[in-house]
Scaffold this active site. Structure first.
Site, mmCIF file in Angstrom:
data_model
loop_
_atom_site.group_PDB
_atom_site.id
_atom_site.type_symbol
_atom_site.label_atom_id
_atom_site.label_comp_id
_atom_site.label_asym_id
_atom_site.label_seq_id
_atom_site.Cartn_x
_atom_site.Cartn_y
_atom_site.Cartn_z
ATOM 1 N N LYS A 261 0.914 4.565 6.766
ATOM 2 C CA LYS A 261 0.300 5.477 5.786
ATOM 3 C C LYS A 261 0.939 6.867 5.892
ATOM 4 O O LYS A 261 1.710 7.160 6.802
ATOM 5 C CB LYS A 261 -1.217 5.606 6.031
ATOM 6 C CG LYS A 261 -1.968 4.284 6.079
ATOM 7 C CD LYS A 261 -1.990 3.553 4.748
ATOM 8 C CE LYS A 261 -2.770 2.242 4.845
ATOM 9 N NZ LYS A 261 -2.716 1.444 3.601
ATOM 10 N N SER B 199 0.800 -1.233 0.000
ATOM 11 C CA SER B 199 0.000 0.000 0.000
ATOM 12 C C SER B 199 0.830 1.279 0.000
ATOM 13 O O SER B 199 0.302 2.355 -0.268
ATOM 14 C CB SER B 199 -0.957 0.020 1.199
ATOM 15 O OG SER B 199 -0.246 0.200 2.411
#
Length: 240
Positions: free
Chosen positions: A146, A101
């Site tokens: 993230k 990701s």
């Protein structure tokens, strides 16, 4: 003229008395010598005590060394405990990237050092990379890596492939490809004073704040800010 009385030999009883007196005097002299000898013996017997007392400084030195060793052991034990528990819990720890990701900046299996001070001091900045627990700290097995996009108090919205903060388009180059799905950010999201909006760099596959199951990240669920990439060695350094 009166003549002085002549001395006569004493009677047997008197002779015996004189002998007894002489014996007593002789015995007294011997007792005195014995007492003197006892004194000398006692004086001699004191010498070992003096020698023992002379070893006291060495005993004190030995005791002092033992105390110093014990102090060192305690000090090293405290340092070990700090390194083992305090530092990983409150200062810095290692984290492994799991999944794609954050490509192309971070890849699966890469090892990161995460510092745990910035977010406590509200010092996180836009585009910092953080580690957080999407389902709360009670479930530390599930953590995400993230990038911070929206800061506390800001309003975030995604229009098409562009990100807007407080109705102003921001310029960023971290996305691997353009955004194709806005998710809940299709409508303006105003962040609370303890919330952050995060995105993965691989926008097509990242499960992030665009999805209601994750949503804005609470400060209390942040694990820390990525400080260094330590593995692989050929990529050692501060991630972009």
């Amino acid at each position: 003229m009166e003549q002085e009385p002549k001395e006569y030999a004493g009677s047997p009883a008197e002779e015996a008395a004189k002998k007894a007196e002489a014996n007593e005097m002789t015995q007294g002299s011997e007792d005195t010598e014995v007492e003197d000898t006892d004194v000398r013996v006692n004086e001699t017997d004191d010498k070992p005590d003096l020698l023992l007392n002379g070893n006291l400084p060495e005993k004190k030195k030995a005791a002092s060394k033992i105390r110093a060793i014990i102090k060192d052991i305690i000090t090293y034990a405290i340092i070990f405990a700090v390194c083992l528990y305090v530092i990983p819990t409150f200062v810095i720890q290692k984290t492994i990237v799991d999944g794609p990701s954050m490509e192309n900046n971070l890849h699966n299996g890469e090892q990161l050092m995460v510092e745990k001070i910035s977010y406590h001091l509200n010092a996180l900045k836009r585009f910092d990379i953080i580690v957080f627990y999407p389902y709360g700290r009670q479930d530390k097995e599930d953590y995400f890596v993230k990038r911070v996009i929206g800061l506390p108090g800001e309003t975030v919205q995604i229009k098409g492939k562009d990100i807007y903060i407080n109705d102003k388009k921001i310029t960023e180059h971290y996305g691997k490809q353009p955004i194709t799905k806005a998710g809940i950010a299709a409508n303006p999201i105003t962040l609370a004073d303890d919330e952050y909006f995060v995105l993965g760099d691989n926008r097509k596959v990242s499960f992030d704040s665009r999805y209601s199951d994750v949503g804005p990240v609470k400060k209390k669920n942040i694990g820390g800010r990525v400080l260094l990439r330590v593995w692989p060695l050929n990529k050692f350094g501060i991630p972009e």
